[in-house]
Scaffold this motif. Sequence first.
Motif, PDB file in Angstrom:
ATOM      1  N   ARG A 159       0.829  -1.206   0.000  1.00  0.00           N
ATOM      2  CA  ARG A 159       0.000   0.000   0.000  1.00  0.00           C
ATOM      3  C   ARG A 159       0.868   1.264   0.000  1.00  0.00           C
ATOM      4  NH1 ARG A 159      -2.978   3.413   3.848  1.00  0.00           N
ATOM      5  NH2 ARG A 159      -1.430   2.722   5.355  1.00  0.00           N
ATOM      6  N   ASN A 160       1.845   1.347   0.892  1.00  0.00           N
ATOM      7  CA  ASN A 160       2.660   2.550   1.012  1.00  0.00           C
ATOM      8  C   ASN A 160       3.489   2.819  -0.244  1.00  0.00           C
ATOM      9  OD1 ASN A 160       1.597   2.693   3.523  1.00  0.00           O
ATOM     10  ND2 ASN A 160       3.464   2.112   4.621  1.00  0.00           N
ATOM     11  N   VAL A 161       4.022   1.731  -0.781  1.00  0.00           N
ATOM     12  CA  VAL A 161       4.824   1.890  -2.009  1.00  0.00           C
ATOM     13  C   VAL A 161       3.930   2.338  -3.159  1.00  0.00           C
ATOM     14  CG1 VAL A 161       6.349   0.701  -3.628  1.00  0.00           C
ATOM     15  CG2 VAL A 161       6.467   0.161  -1.211  1.00  0.00           C
ATOM     16  N   ILE A 169       1.236   4.143  -2.915  1.00  0.00           N
ATOM     17  CA  ILE A 169       0.940   5.579  -2.728  1.00  0.00           C
ATOM     18  C   ILE A 169       2.142   6.427  -3.161  1.00  0.00           C
ATOM     19  CG2 ILE A 169       0.442   7.353  -0.990  1.00  0.00           C
ATOM     20  CD1 ILE A 169      -1.108   5.189   0.556  1.00  0.00           C
ATOM     21  N   LEU A 170       3.331   5.971  -2.795  1.00  0.00           N
ATOM     22  CA  LEU A 170       4.547   6.695  -3.184  1.00  0.00           C
ATOM     23  C   LEU A 170       4.638   6.808  -4.709  1.00  0.00           C
ATOM     24  CD1 LEU A 170       7.424   7.890  -2.576  1.00  0.00           C
ATOM     25  CD2 LEU A 170       8.263   5.558  -2.796  1.00  0.00           C
ATOM     26  N   ILE A 212       1.959   9.214  -6.087  1.00  0.00           N
ATOM     27  CA  ILE A 212       2.255  10.636  -5.871  1.00  0.00           C
ATOM     28  C   ILE A 212       3.403  11.104  -6.765  1.00  0.00           C
ATOM     29  CG2 ILE A 212       3.212  12.254  -4.161  1.00  0.00           C
ATOM     30  CD1 ILE A 212       1.375  11.077  -2.120  1.00  0.00           C
ATOM     31  N   LEU A 213       4.411  10.257  -6.894  1.00  0.00           N
ATOM     32  CA  LEU A 213       5.520  10.616  -7.787  1.00  0.00           C
ATOM     33  C   LEU A 213       5.039  10.716  -9.236  1.00  0.00           C
ATOM     34  CD1 LEU A 213       8.512   8.488  -6.397  1.00  0.00           C
ATOM     35  CD2 LEU A 213       8.149  10.945  -6.200  1.00  0.00           C
ATOM     36  N   GLN A 246       3.229  13.945  -9.831  1.00  0.00           N
ATOM     37  CA  GLN A 246       4.149  15.089  -9.898  1.00  0.00           C
ATOM     38  C   GLN A 246       4.951  15.102 -11.199  1.00  0.00           C
ATOM     39  OE1 GLN A 246       6.048  16.476  -6.171  1.00  0.00           O
ATOM     40  NE2 GLN A 246       5.265  14.598  -5.306  1.00  0.00           N
ATOM     41  N   GLN A 281       5.169   5.921   6.744  1.00  0.00           N
ATOM     42  CA  GLN A 281       5.629   6.177   5.374  1.00  0.00           C
ATOM     43  C   GLN A 281       4.676   7.088   4.601  1.00  0.00           C
ATOM     44  OE1 GLN A 281       6.101   2.116   4.068  1.00  0.00           O
ATOM     45  NE2 GLN A 281       8.301   2.162   4.407  1.00  0.00           N
ATOM     46  N   VAL A 282       3.399   6.855   4.742  1.00  0.00           N
ATOM     47  CA  VAL A 282       2.418   7.681   4.011  1.00  0.00           C
ATOM     48  C   VAL A 282       2.481   9.113   4.508  1.00  0.00           C
ATOM     49  CG1 VAL A 282      -0.047   8.022   3.562  1.00  0.00           C
ATOM     50  CG2 VAL A 282       0.905   5.733   3.581  1.00  0.00           C
ATOM     51  N   LEU A 295       5.744  10.756   3.208  1.00  0.00           N
ATOM     52  CA  LEU A 295       5.787  11.143   1.791  1.00  0.00           C
ATOM     53  C   LEU A 295       4.800  12.273   1.479  1.00  0.00           C
ATOM     54  CD1 LEU A 295       3.419   9.792  -0.353  1.00  0.00           C
ATOM     55  CD2 LEU A 295       4.487   7.735   0.515  1.00  0.00           C
ATOM     56  N   PHE A 320       9.580   9.683   2.346  1.00  0.00           N
ATOM     57  CA  PHE A 320       9.305   8.241   2.387  1.00  0.00           C
ATOM     58  C   PHE A 320      10.495   7.483   2.987  1.00  0.00           C
ATOM     59  CE2 PHE A 320       9.260   3.991   0.516  1.00  0.00           C
ATOM     60  CZ  PHE A 320       7.961   3.593   0.777  1.00  0.00           C
TER      61      PHE A 320
END
Lengths: 407, 172
Positions: free
Chosen positions: A5-7, A9-10, A13-14, A17, B62-63, B66, B96
């Motif tokens: 999940r966190n990856v 989202i990362l 978002i990237l 952008q 992490q969320v 970031l 992150f």
Amino acid sequence: MSRYRNVTILVAILFVQVLGLAVQVKRRSGADESTRIIRLWTVSAVTPLEKALVWCQNGLGSIWNNYVYLRGVRQENRELKFEIERLRLEQVRLSDDAQQARRLQALLSFKETYIAKTVAAQVIGSSGSEQSRSVYIDKGTSAGVDKDMAVITADGLVGRVLRAYGSSAQVLLINDQSSGVGVILDKSRLQGVIKGTASGEVVLEKVMTDEQVTPGERIVTSGGDLIFPKGVTVGTVMKVTPGADLFLNIRVKPSANLSRLEEVLVITKKEDRAPAVAETNSVRAVDILTQRLPSVPDKPPAAVSQPPAPVTPAPTPKVLIALPKPRSEAGVNNSAASSAAATAMKPATGHKPAAADKPASEQPAKLAAGKPAGRVASKPVVAAPGSSAVPSKPGPSQPGTAEDIPH
Amino acid sequence: MPITYTSQEQVEVYRFSAPAAILIPLVALFLQAFLPLRLHFFSLFDLPLLVVIFFAVARRSQVSGLVTGSLIGLLQDSLTHQPIGIYGIANTVVGFGASSLGAKLDVENVGARFLVTLFFYAVHEVVYFTVARGLVKLTLQWSWGHEIGGALINAATAAVLFTLLDRFKQRA
């Protein structure tokens, strides 16, 4: 799925952008509009604090400098007075040359761009990044500041307005690598483009290797870019080395101290007009000196209050632009010079400076009101023996001036 | 249960009050924009980056890291004249990474903070230069001396600044 999940989202978002960057890079011209809101929010949040801090700093500095720290002020004042005297004399001398140049320009129907209006502004902040050499000023659209207006200081060119907000504006400095200024070398008259480098230096580009450029030569704006008015000092040539291609590598030292900017002027209005050749009363350096000598007092007020005699132009030649006059006979046109000269004459004559000090464009209103243009000249000037009295000559819009010259 | 290499049995997670979470980044941005005009050497500092690292390490999410990095980076971009997103991307990656590291390591002492900031300053610069050159085609000069100097100064500043910012921490 929740493990990534966190990856996810990362990456999302990237991706957003990067997409936003790509859109901005693709539409360089429209990028300003598409990102205006976020810039506006940030600037609105940061600049009020900066303004307040600058205001407090100036207030405290003003109290310290004007009321506390006055050491050496008398000595400085004395030196400045001497300097004013020297400059006043030099100004009269130089105005002869200016007058002659204006006559020739008028003869050629030459039009110049004049700085008609400026707005003084305080530098309140920077971009905060070494890769973006720009500053924020405390004047915006409400003060008449708009995009692409030139920004200068007394020392020289600073940059141009990149974005204007309500009460602030962003100024792109000339040492930023995305800036570009059309310039001309003062002596050799070579044209080129001033640009900034990644390290914040200023370089002159587009000058061929076979051209002769010497260190120390002054660089001024050429006016060719239609943003910066012609003739504003940009800097001096610091170092010249042959480049890899056909052009020279010329490093430039900016005249304005770009790393310590405090107050700047924004040129809000420029005007294209022919140079005004205002034939004013001839004032020579010797005249100024003789006015300071003891002289006969002024006439009584009754004599002064008599209605002025109608100004009848002296039988002057119809065209004044014939040949360069000898220095001792040439008139004073430079408004600053003539105003300084008029100030110098004030104690002896008891009159205010003549209206002829102003450019020709500002004259007709006064002339229409029936006031003689050469008011100083209408009264005989009492001068010490040996000095030349100020001769009566027609005002700028009277016959015999350059305005009547058939082109 | 995730394995953590900490000096304590359990890593502490902190949160911040809403005013602190909003005002600290804004003050950092303000100082970053204001001080270089008066103190020219201050352009070496990157206070918004330090704030991103601090929040990310303290929250250990992490969320959250970031998102904080992304927002502060975008605000930082909007003060420049360049396209918005260059600082945004760099700070997102740092946020992150710092929060991931904060969840695994104890970075509460001065030495750890110094090293973490040194590392993430380097990461930030590499990402920034890559994006600026690769995507936006900006001509930037990489100077090892400048980058190492910047990293050391920012790391030393972080060691002091984080101690001050610790006062705003609240246990979650």
